[in-house]
Design a protein around this motif. Structure first.
Motif: not given
Length: 82
Positions: A15-25
């Motif tokens: 979930a964290t990886w998916s959120y960051r990949s959509r938003r930009g880390s």
């Protein structure tokens, strides 16, 4: 018990990886906004800044570039994007 904990950790990581990949880390920063406006010169230059008017959304903005501002200024109020 250990299997359930491992499953929770894997789900949280996905979930964290998916959120960051959509938003930009945080290391890459946010994705740059796209230039959606079509700027046309609007009046005489004032010093180095020249006024431009967007034919798409009707906003007036100033820029040093001959092609107009790089980003749309439609949501800009008090120096902050809405």
């Amino acid at each position: 018990m250990i299997t359930a904990l491992m499953a929770i950790l894997v789900i949280a990581a996905a979930a964290t990886w998916s959120y960051r990949s959509r938003r930009g880390s945080a290391t890459r920063g946010p994705a740059p906004a796209k230039k959606a406006c079509k700027w046309v010169p609007d009046g005489e230059p004032r010093g180095r800044l020249r006024p431009f008017r967007c034919t798409t959304c009707g906003v007036t903005a100033f820029s040093q570039h001959a092609t107009g501002p790089e980003l749309c200024k439609r949501g800009l109020t008090d120096g902050r994007m809405n």
